[in-house]
Design an enzyme around this catalytic site. Sequence first.
Site, mmCIF file in Angstrom:
data_model
loop_
_atom_site.group_PDB
_atom_site.id
_atom_site.type_symbol
_atom_site.label_atom_id
_atom_site.label_comp_id
_atom_site.label_asym_id
_atom_site.label_seq_id
_atom_site.Cartn_x
_atom_site.Cartn_y
_atom_site.Cartn_z
ATOM 1 N N GLY A 163 0.786 -1.225 0.000
ATOM 2 C CA GLY A 163 0.000 0.000 0.000
ATOM 3 C C GLY A 163 0.818 1.274 0.000
ATOM 4 O O GLY A 163 0.261 2.358 -0.186
ATOM 5 N N ALA A 170 3.325 -6.820 -9.312
ATOM 6 C CA ALA A 170 2.207 -5.933 -8.996
ATOM 7 C C ALA A 170 0.948 -6.426 -9.685
ATOM 8 O O ALA A 170 1.001 -6.903 -10.814
ATOM 9 C CB ALA A 170 2.525 -4.526 -9.454
ATOM 10 N N THR A 174 -2.346 -4.474 -8.905
ATOM 11 C CA THR A 174 -2.943 -3.152 -9.143
ATOM 12 C C THR A 174 -2.022 -2.028 -8.664
ATOM 13 O O THR A 174 -2.381 -0.866 -8.797
ATOM 14 C CB THR A 174 -4.309 -3.016 -8.432
ATOM 15 O OG1 THR A 174 -4.110 -3.254 -7.038
ATOM 16 C CG2 THR A 174 -5.320 -4.007 -8.963
ATOM 17 N N SER A 175 -0.862 -2.352 -8.110
ATOM 18 C CA SER A 175 0.074 -1.318 -7.671
ATOM 19 C C SER A 175 1.080 -1.046 -8.785
ATOM 20 O O SER A 175 1.143 -1.782 -9.762
ATOM 21 C CB SER A 175 0.786 -1.784 -6.397
ATOM 22 O OG SER A 175 1.786 -2.729 -6.711
ATOM 23 N N ASP A 192 -10.387 -6.007 0.899
ATOM 24 C CA ASP A 192 -9.085 -5.984 1.554
ATOM 25 C C ASP A 192 -9.286 -6.182 3.047
ATOM 26 O O ASP A 192 -8.848 -5.383 3.858
ATOM 27 C CB ASP A 192 -8.437 -4.629 1.260
ATOM 28 C CG ASP A 192 -6.930 -4.788 1.073
ATOM 29 O OD1 ASP A 192 -6.440 -5.911 1.259
ATOM 30 O OD2 ASP A 192 -6.271 -3.796 0.751
ATOM 31 N N THR A 202 7.926 -6.255 -5.748
ATOM 32 C CA THR A 202 9.369 -6.491 -5.598
ATOM 33 C C THR A 202 9.907 -7.282 -6.789
ATOM 34 O O THR A 202 11.005 -7.006 -7.282
ATOM 35 C CB THR A 202 9.640 -7.220 -4.262
ATOM 36 O OG1 THR A 202 9.306 -6.340 -3.196
ATOM 37 C CG2 THR A 202 11.102 -7.617 -4.132
#
Lengths: 495, 495
Positions: free
Chosen positions: A172, A200, A202-203, A260, A207
Amino acid sequence: MLKIRRVAIDTHPENTAFLLRSADGYGAEQFQAMRKIEITGNAGAILATLAISDDPHIVGVGEIGLGEQAFRRLGLAEGDSVSIAQAKLPRSLEAVRRKIGGDVLSDSEIAAIITDVAAYRYSPMEIGAFLVACAGFMTTQETLALTRAMADAGDRFDWHAPLVVDKHCIGGIPGNRTSMIVVPIVAAHGLIIPKTSSRAITSPSGTADTMEVLATVDLSAERMRAIVASEKAVLAWAGRMNLSPADDVLISVERPLRIDTFEQMVASILSKKLAAGSTHMVIDIPVGPTAKVRSQGEAVRLRKLFEYVAHKIGLTIDVILTDGTQPIGRGIGPVLEARDVMAVLRNDADAPDDLRERALLLAGRVLDFDPELQGGRGYARALDILASGKALAAMERLISAQGAQTETFRPGALRSEILAEEDGSVAAIDCHLIARIARLAGAPMDKGAGIDLLRKVGDQVRRGEPLYRIHAQSETGLRFACDLAAEGSGYRLLS
Amino acid sequence: MLKIRRVAIDTHPENTAFLLRSADGYGAEQFQAMRKIEITGNAGAILATLAISDDPHIVGVGEIGLGEQAFRRLGLAEGDSVSIAQAKLPRSLEAVRRKIGGDVLSDSEIAAIITDVAAYRYSPMEIGAFLVACAGFMTTQETLALTRAMADAGDRFDWHAPLVVDKHCIGGIPGNRTSMIVVPIVAAHGLIIPKTSSRAITSPSGTADTMEVLATVDLSAERMRAIVASEKAVLAWAGRMNLSPADDVLISVERPLRIDTFEQMVASILSKKLAAGSTHMVIDIPVGPTAKVRSQGEAVRLRKLFEYVAHKIGLTIDVILTDGTQPIGRGIGPVLEARDVMAVLRNDADAPDDLRERALLLAGRVLDFDPELQGGRGYARALDILASGKALAAMERLISAQGAQTETFRPGALRSEILAEEDGSVAAIDCHLIARIARLAGAPMDKGAGIDLLRKVGDQVRRGEPLYRIHAQSETGLRFACDLAAEGSGYRLLS
């Protein structure tokens, strides 16, 4: 019996099959009314959503078209024969219906649901129904059963060592790429830290996306074992590993629905770590008004749930509540984040302080798991390893062991600066909005796309000076990102 | 800007768009990660789920493929230009998330959700999330708001009459085709009864499917008005009317998820009837162990909810609890049911008594709405109209006004009898299972497919004698139906 034709259509994550409407006999529409069909070949059976085609070039008489997912999962060749039938609904849907009705489910009912989910027997709609029913309420016992069932549904690593450490952030916070600093520090110290990460969804970057700027992350389980044997560590993409595959399916529905809940989060994270063979883990929970966890009270509730489930499944964890009020570091997006990470590892003078400090804090707590380091000496040890260049050396060995990236990625050449509309000091940065802007710019698939933050909270800025720079690799991405930033920069200034 | 190409793929009920994976610039996968895109042309915008194609024959560079639903709803021609963007999620999804979290929604929030649902802005997954969240709990005020919002979302009929009657059964009982008897009786008496009915979605036949064996049911609103003006009645398919279109979308998700809460049922039925311009309505709730409502207690709760919402929206209703312990009549499936209906209207000696009695009961209660018929004289009047042949004459006029069916349908020529495995008397017939078997045989799309019940509850049967006959029009349908019947006939015998 129908012959398989491969249809070059990708309907991720769902299986789709195609029948010609005008074919004789029992009609395609009769199957479609039920939405799902079962396709059986000599390698097993899959369920698929049925689409009807009126174009014999897509699928002909006597044929069944299979989209990419369905074709791969059925595991047969083009031209092979299959039979089809109305899908029998997975029996475990009865338990989902009971959950919708307000019941508490037994461990075995939850296990049956997860087995069916992992086998792609649920449609996204049915998965959504399960997730929403669970979001209504879920007991700690159900959360525990869900975690165990998810870990059991896939493969497991066993590192044959009493102490296998890991760290995980609940996410987040854009730019929060501490794993790529923590892992080399811990490996340089000598603990085993086989870190698998996601891409990812939706981000703007996971990593695995950022590590891929530097090295191959798509490793087989065998390669991964060999690298951990020599380097004590790995920074690999979890996608190849079949660890908690049900989690991947659930996430593909949770994200678009933006479900979430703490229960899903705990089950998702701990099931993956249990399957990955970790024994000790630090969990980072950033708390802030635009983070996933918005208050200390919520954070404490989440920590307790992590601790309860981890204890029951035999994982030792250390949950840390951290500052989640703004992005970490400067770069957001794979290339820009990799640049920040390497600056910290190289001890560059202009390396972002907050990224360095956060990584040291977390690495220190991981090292505290080492019985040799008594009395909270982990932080000092982490600082020593980083400052001495041993962490950089460990990272370079890791990159070389995984295979250095052959392609050179650079920050996207298309740029646009978002300017302050007034004088003032930066009071807050909206993590969620900044992530969306970076995502629209093209991250993580365009590795050089993203955002470079030029001001952080507390900085002074004058009207017309840039707050951040958007990088993109396509005109479309730049336009989408700038359009959203024009609605609101995500910065709050105090004059 | 992309040019539209029509792709002959039907993904009912969802909009689907297709992009070539390898096209330059902002990639198809970058859009797909978010699952939904917004497609904007000069006639408006639609949302669609994105599928990625690797086949330039399906969609080329610079093109966007639109499946049948998306093509029709966008309303442009092939080759027209459109732009695409990541779909902005409907704002009303925030309210859905609050409902998932346990909140009670306001009237305006529910109205916003229904407006978006009716405009196809929700994916099936999102609709499922809304329905499941509502299934958790829903206040009577929310049910009322939902009913009003659904009625407001589409067109409305106004018959300019103080008394417009209707009857509706909540469904679940195979063969229960009373509307086709009640409507001509009521019309012959002289009340206005403009009956719109659905086609079957997961049952073996809807009233529209069965009526279509005899007459055209796909009527425009204008034709329907003309027919009601001359005949006082109509038996039309509701699908053409745009009455409560949100209901159709919700049902397309409720049925596969088998969500069947009382609140959704009440909102669905009453919103459609309000939009259809009814003022007075009889509602038939069959109660039985394999019916939708399984106990008297449940039935009373459902009746109260019907009465509360109907009262608030200004509908006068009369709720009747009926025997739902077994199918009604003998035939199940369009042709077989139409045969039974006509036998009752013709007063044939072998017409099924239970269908005749049920229809008379309901017609009587509808006629009781007539202030001219005081003191419960409706039943006697209905009996008189049926026995005298006036109901048959009214039906024949109605068939002729709607347009008699030109095709002759017959019971499916492929047959198989399901035999009693022991001597005994029939103790129970499973409505749900019998419906599934008839459905698998091919009903309602194969009009002649279905089941002919040869024994009803209370009948004596000897081992090896037939319980019912399956009719099908395709070998596949016959096989599917026989396979399910082989697992269990649906009959319980007492020796």
